[in-house]
Enzyme design. Structure first.
Site, PDB file in Angstrom:
ATOM      1  N   CYS A   1     -26.018   5.713  57.218  1.00 26.36           N
ATOM      2  CA  CYS A   1     -26.052   4.557  58.131  1.00 26.36           C
ATOM      3  C   CYS A   1     -25.055   3.472  57.743  1.00 26.36           C
ATOM      4  CB  CYS A   1     -27.473   3.998  58.226  1.00 26.36           C
ATOM      5  SG  CYS A   1     -28.126   3.276  56.697  1.00 26.36           S
TER       6      CYS A   1
ATOM      7  N   HIS B   1     -31.847   0.271  56.396  1.00 26.41           N
ATOM      8  CA  HIS B   1     -31.154   0.947  57.496  1.00 26.41           C
ATOM      9  C   HIS B   1     -30.345  -0.079  58.282  1.00 26.41           C
ATOM     10  CE1 HIS B   1     -30.401   4.276  60.219  1.00 26.41           C
ATOM     11  NE2 HIS B   1     -30.616   3.468  61.238  1.00 26.41           N
TER      12      HIS B   1
ATOM     13  N   HIS C   1     -26.011   4.404  65.600  1.00 31.83           N
ATOM     14  CA  HIS C   1     -26.351   4.502  64.179  1.00 31.83           C
ATOM     15  C   HIS C   1     -26.395   5.954  63.727  1.00 31.83           C
ATOM     16  CE1 HIS C   1     -30.979   5.268  64.508  1.00 31.83           C
ATOM     17  NE2 HIS C   1     -30.375   5.727  65.571  1.00 31.83           N
TER      18      HIS C   1
END
Length: 364
Positions: free
Chosen positions: A278, A326, A338
């Site tokens: 990520c 994240h 993402h």
């Protein structure tokens, strides 16, 4: 062109989803803005089979989600340890070069000191008064006395430089020792994080391996339903009414890069060009836009300027989870791109489909 059409179709679907305030699955919801149709919602719970079967899948889904959350946390810890280790290695190289230079200087100064000592020995090392008596020539004596003073000053300066060089060498050696200790500590942290990542992934894979093919598909749809529900709840706050979608020039470049990676695999610890995690994706997206940002999502959250969710614009980074483990890149219309997790490719998703911690802006 086909890839472009696919991306545009995905974005169009999610944009429509973002522009419509959904009710809970299965129930009626208010209509979206003019010209935006409401896409089909997530599947009804009834499509998953009996109540007991659905409850079992929901429990498995929660366990798998929790395992992957832990994987993300460990991955960012791994990335941070890797980045620190790289920094320590660079510092050790710098110190090694400084030590080598200082040793050369010390050797040169030591040779010069030896030469001066030998010259003094050859002159007999007599005090000035004795030299005057022996030489008997005042002019020669005064000339030699001036040279002697200069020699003594040079000797004192040389001794001072020798002392400084030795102190510098000791300081560099101590710092290098400390850097090595930190490097070893980061190596241990990195190894421990890797071990946790592999263990958690193995547990998740074991849970999924017990499911039949049909159950795996239903589990995937359950994940989508959970994401839809979170996005719907986020949209119901009216957040999109306040968000301004005007991107900066660099923000548009970052979005373009991230969108071009859609479909590539997630891989923990990866920074591209073929796979990403990520924060590796957001790092490279903003690098393509001409801005260097921290490697990990935690450092991105900690060090980049923060903006309100209602003030975000395309290119901003949305940081998720309470531990900032994240991150996604906002593309507009309530949608972000993402790298989700192991087993899932880079994709578009609702910006509110995960628990939002906050938003940061690399080009504030």
């Amino acid at each position: 062109m086909a890839a472009c059409a696919l991306v545009c179709a995905q974005l169009g679907l999610l944009t429509a989803a973002a522009g419509t305030a959904y009710a809970e699955p299965g129930g009626p919801g208010p209509k979206g803005p003019p010209g935006v149709g409401a896409p089909d919602g997530p599947p009804d719970a009834g499509e998953f089979g009996g109540a007991a079967d659905t409850a079992r899948l929901e429990e498995i889904h929660k366990k798998i989600e929790k395992l992957h959350d832990r994987v993300e946390s460990a991955t960012e810890e791994y990335n941070a340890a890797d980045e620190r280790a790289a920094r320590q290695r660079r510092e050790i190289v710098r110190l090694a070069r400084a030590i080598a230079r200082t040793r050369e200087q010390l050797e040169e100064l030591t040779d010069r000191a030896g030469a001066m000592a030998r010259a003094k020995y050859r002159s007999g090392g007599l005090p000035p008064g004795a030299r005057l008596v022996l030489d008997g020539d005042p002019d020669d004596f005064l000339r030699d006395l001036g040279l002697l003073h200069k020699g003594e000053q040079a000797a004192r300066g040389l001794i001072g430089r020798l002392r400084t060089a030795r102190e510098d060498l000791d300081e560099y050696a101590d710092e290098a020792t400390g850097r090595w200790a930190k490097l070893e500590a980061d190596r241990r942290r990195k190894a421990a994080a890797k071990k946790r990542i592999e263990a958690e992934l193995a547990r998740a894979e074991k849970l999924e391996s017990k499911l039949a093919a049909g159950e795996l598909e239903r589990l995937r749809r359950l994940e989508e339903e959970t994401a839809w529900a979170r996005q719907a709840k986020w949209l119901e706050t009216g957040v999109l009414d306040e968000i301004d979608d005007r991107a900066s020039a660099r923000g548009r470049k970052a979005v373009a890069f991230a969108m071009a990676q859609i479909g590539k695999d997630y891989e923990w610890g990866a920074e591209g060009p073929d796979t990403f995690d990520c924060s590796g994706l957001t790092l490279r997206a903003w690098e393509a836009a001409g801005r260097t940002i921290p490697r990990t999502s935690q450092e991105q959250w900690k060090r980049l300027p923060r903006v309100a969710v209602t003030g975000m614009r395309p290119g901003d980074l949305i940081v998720y989870q309470s531990d900032a483990s994240h991150v996604g890149l906002y593309v507009g219309d309530g949608v972000m791109v993402h790298a989700p997790r192991t087993g899932r490719p880079i994709t578009l998703a609702g910006a509110g489909s995960l628990p939002i911690l906050g938003v940061v802006r690399p080009d504030a």
